[in-house]
Scaffold this motif. Structure first.
Motif: not given
Lengths: 219, 338
Positions: A20-21, A91-94, A163-165
Motif C-alpha cells: 500500500k505504501m 500507512v496513511l502517516g507514511t 518504507t523500511a525506515m
C-alpha cells in the motif's frame, strides 16, 4: 530455526502495508515529480532571466530535500504530516514523508531523462510551429519514455527501502517487522522472511521496469 | 517570397561575442530553388535557421511571404512556421514514432481530423515512395529513407517554402542524387520555393536555379547558377569549383609545357545546345589553325548541358585572333589564358 510457529497473519498484514505504501506514495511521487522534472528541464533552457532564477530556486529546494536523510526528513515532517492526513502513524502517516522524500529524487531523474532527448528533434518540432505544451506532450515525453520508465523503476525501488525506515515512526510494513522481530527480539526467522519478501518485491519491480524499457526503446 | 534585410547574428556577449552573420541581405523568388554554398563556419547554417527564426537574428528583418517574422508574437510565429517546412542533415525524426506517425506529426499539431490525416499521409507516403515502410520506426530505415520521411513530414502542412539544412550531407552519392531528384520533382509539381544550404558544389549544380556564396558572414557572390559556376568572380567561389574538378595541377603543367611563340591557350565555354555542336572544328578548318586539347569537361547545370575546354591553338598570330573572334561570334565564351 523454527518457521512453524511463525505468525503468518502478521506477515501478510505487513506485506499488504508495504505494498500500500509503495503504490500510493509511488503514485503521488509521479504526480508531483513528473511536472516538477519537466519544469526544471524547461526553466533551465529559458532565455528569460526571471525564469532562470526560478530554476535556481527550484533546483536548490530539490537539492535540500534530497540531501536530508530520509529517516530525519520523516521525523521532521511529523507536524506537516498530521496537518495533511490527520495522523503521523500507520500507512496513511507514511505517505506524505515518502512522497516528499521521493518526489525531488524522481524529478531529477525526469530532468535527466528529458535532457537525453535529441535537441534536433525538438528544433524540428519548433520549426513546425509546435507550442511548448505540444513539444512537452508530443515530443519530450514520448521520446524520453524509456528513460522515464527506468526513472520510475529506480524511484519505486528506492521507495521500498524508504518504507523500511517508515517503520521507525510507526508506519508498519515489512521493514518494520524485520527490525522489531529480528533486531529487537532476536527472532531471526521473521527477519529472514521479511528480507526475502522485500528482495522478491524489488526483483519484480526491476524486472517489470526493465521489460517495459526494452519494449519502448526504438533506438 | 523570402527577403532578408540587414541580418546580423552575434552569438555570446562582450569579449566572447562571435559574429556569424553581418548585415546580410538576400532575396529569394517564389518557386525557385535557391542554393547557399559556403565552407563550414561561413554562417550558412545560421542563415537558413534565421529564415524560420529557429535562430533569432540580433538585427535585421526576415520577410517571408509578405510577413515580417521577427515582429510576430510567439503564437503568430507558430502559425507562420507551419507554412515553412524544414529538413535536416540528421533528419531529426521522432525515434519513438513510426514513419506514419512522424509524417502525421505536423497535422496533429493543428488538430486535423483523423480522416484528413490518413488521406494526407497516404498521399505523402506514395510521393516519397515509402508505402511499405509506414509502420517501421526510423531506426529501421536507411539514411535515404529517413530523409524521405523528413521530406514527407515537411510537406504535410502544405508549406510554401522548404528549407533544406545540409539535407544530403549525411548521405552517400547515389542516395544524394535520388533525394535531389525528389526535391526537384517536388519543386516542379507544387511550385514550392526551396532554399538549401550545402558545402557541395555538386548539389548546387544539380538542382539550383540561383546560388549565393557565403563567406565570413556575408554574401560574396550571387546570381544564376550558370553565371556563377561558369564565370566565378570571387576567390571562394573559384575554390569550390576547383575542388569539384581537381585538375589544377596537371593543367598548369600542360600549359607551361605548351607555351611557345606561335601558340595561344584559351578557355572555351560551351553552353546549352552549343555544347554538342561542332563549332570548334568548323572554325579551325576555315582558319587553318590547329589545336591541342589540354583539359575538357562536359556536364550539366540543372538540366542544361555545358562544356568547358582548355585548348592550345597553334598557327600564325593573326589566324589565332581570327579563330577566337569567329568562335565568339558563334556564341561561345572564349577566354585567353596567358
Amino acid at each position: 530455526m523454527n518457521f512453524a510457529d511463525l505468525n503468518w497473519q502478521e506477515m501478510m498484514d505487513a506485506t499488504v502495508a508495504t505494498l500500500k505504501m509503495i503504490v500510493f506514495s509511488g503514485l503521488f511521487t509521479i504526480i508531483l515529480g513528473l511536472p516538477l522534472g519537466i519544469l526544471l528541464y524547461l526553466c533551465e533552457r529559458s532565455n528569460s532571466i526571471v525564469i532562470r532564477v526560478i530554476y535556481s530556486v527550484l533546483s536548490l529546494l530539490v537539492n535540500i530535500l534530497r540531501s536530508v536523510p530520509f529517516i530525519i526528513l520523516m521525523v521532521a515532517l511529523i507536524p506537516f504530516t498530521k496537518e495533511i492526513v490527520g495522523t503521523s502513524i500507520g500507512v496513511l502517516g507514511t505517505i506524505p514523508p515518502l512522497v516528499i522524500g521521493a518526489a525531488p529524487f524522481f524529478a531529477r531523474l525526469v530532468e535527466t531523462a528529458l535532457r537525453e532527448v535529441d535537441r534536433g528533434v525538438i528544433e524540428a518540432a519548433q520549426g513546425m510551429g509546435a507550442s511548448t505544451n505540444q513539444i512537452v506532450m508530443r515530443v519530450l515525453l514520448p521520446e524520453a519514455r524509456p528513460g522515464l520508465i527506468a526513472g520510475v523503476t529506480i524511484t519505486l525501488v528506492t521507495l521500498v527501502s524508504y518504507t523500511a525506515m517508515a517503520g521507525q515512526v510507526g508506519g508498519g510494513g515489512l521493514g518494520d517487522l524485520a527490525i522489531r522481530y529480528g533486531y529487537l527480539r532476536y527472532e531471526t526467522e521473521i527477519m529472514l522472511i521479511s528480507i526475502t519478501f522485500i528482495v522478491i518485491l524489488v526483483q519484480l519491480l526491476q524486472m517489470a521496469g526493465d521489460r517495459l524499457v526494452k519494449y519502448f526503446t526504438r533506438k | 517570397m523570402i527577403n532578408l534585410k540587414g541580418i546580423t547574428k552575434v552569438y555570446g556577449k562582450g569579449s566572447h561575442a562571435a559574429t556569424a552573420l553581418s548585415g546580410l541581405n538576400l532575396s529569394i523568388e517564389k518557386g525557385e530553388i535557391f542554393g547557399v554554398i559556403g565552407h563550414s563556419g561561413a554562417g550558412k547554417s545560421t542563415l537558413i535557421r534565421c529564415i524560420n527564426l529557429l535562430e533569432r537574428p540580433t538585427e535585421g528583418e526576415v520577410w517571408v511571404d509578405g510577413v515580417e517574422l521577427t515582429k510576430l508574437s510567439q503564437g503568430q510565429l507558430q502559425e507562420q512556421r507551419r507554412k515553412i517546412g524544414m529538413i535536416f542533415q540528421h533528419f531529426n525524426l521522432l525515434s519513438s514514432a513510426t514513419v506514419y506517425d512522424n509524417i502525421a506529426f505536423p497535422l496533429r499539431l493543428t488538430g486535423s481530423s483523423r480522416a484528413d490525416i490518413d488521406t494526407k499521409v497516404k498521399d505523402l507516403l506514395a510521393l516519397v515512395g515509402l508505402e511499405e515502410h509506414r509502420d517501421k520506426y526510423p531506426s529501421q530505415l536507411s539514411g535515404g529513407q529517413k530523409q524521405r520521411v523528413g521530406i514527407a513530414r515537411a510537406l504535410a502542412s502544405d508549406p510554401d517554402v522548404l528549407l533544406c539544412d545540409e539535407a544530403t550531407s549525411a548521405l552517400d552519392p547515389q542516395t544524394t542524387d535520388a533525394i535531389l531528384k525528389l526535391l526537384l520533382d517536388i519543386n516542379k509539381r507544387f511550385h514550392l520555393t526551396i532554399v538549401l544550404i550545402t558545402h557541395e558544389m555538386h548539389v548546387i549544380q544539380s538542382i539550383c536555379d540561383r546560388v549565393a556564396v557565403i563567406h565570413g558572414g556575408g554574401i560574396v557572390e550571387q546570381g544564376k547558377v550558370t553565371e556563377v559556376f561558369l564565370k566565378p568572380q570571387h576567390e571562394v567561389t573559384r575554390d569550390f569549383i576547383r575542388s569539384e574538378s581537381q585538375n589544377e595541377g596537371p593543367l598548369r603543367t600542360a600549359l607551361d609545357a605548351a607555351a611557345g611563340d606561335n601558340s595561344q591557350a584559351v578557355k572555351i565555354t560551351f553552353f546549352g545546345e552549343k555544347t554538342y555542336g561542332s563549332a570548334l572544328s568548323n572554325v579551325v578548318r576555315e582558319t587553318g589553325v590547329s589545336f591541342a586539347i589540354l583539359h575538357g569537361t562536359i556536364s550539366t547545370i540543372k538540366d542544361v548541358p555545358y562544356g568547358q575546354m582548355i585548348v592550345r591553338f597553334e598557327g600564325p598570330a593573326e589566324a589565332i585572333a581570327v579563330t577566337i573572334a569567329e568562335l565568339t561570334a558563334q556564341g561561345l565564351e572564349v577566354e585567353v589564358i596567358s
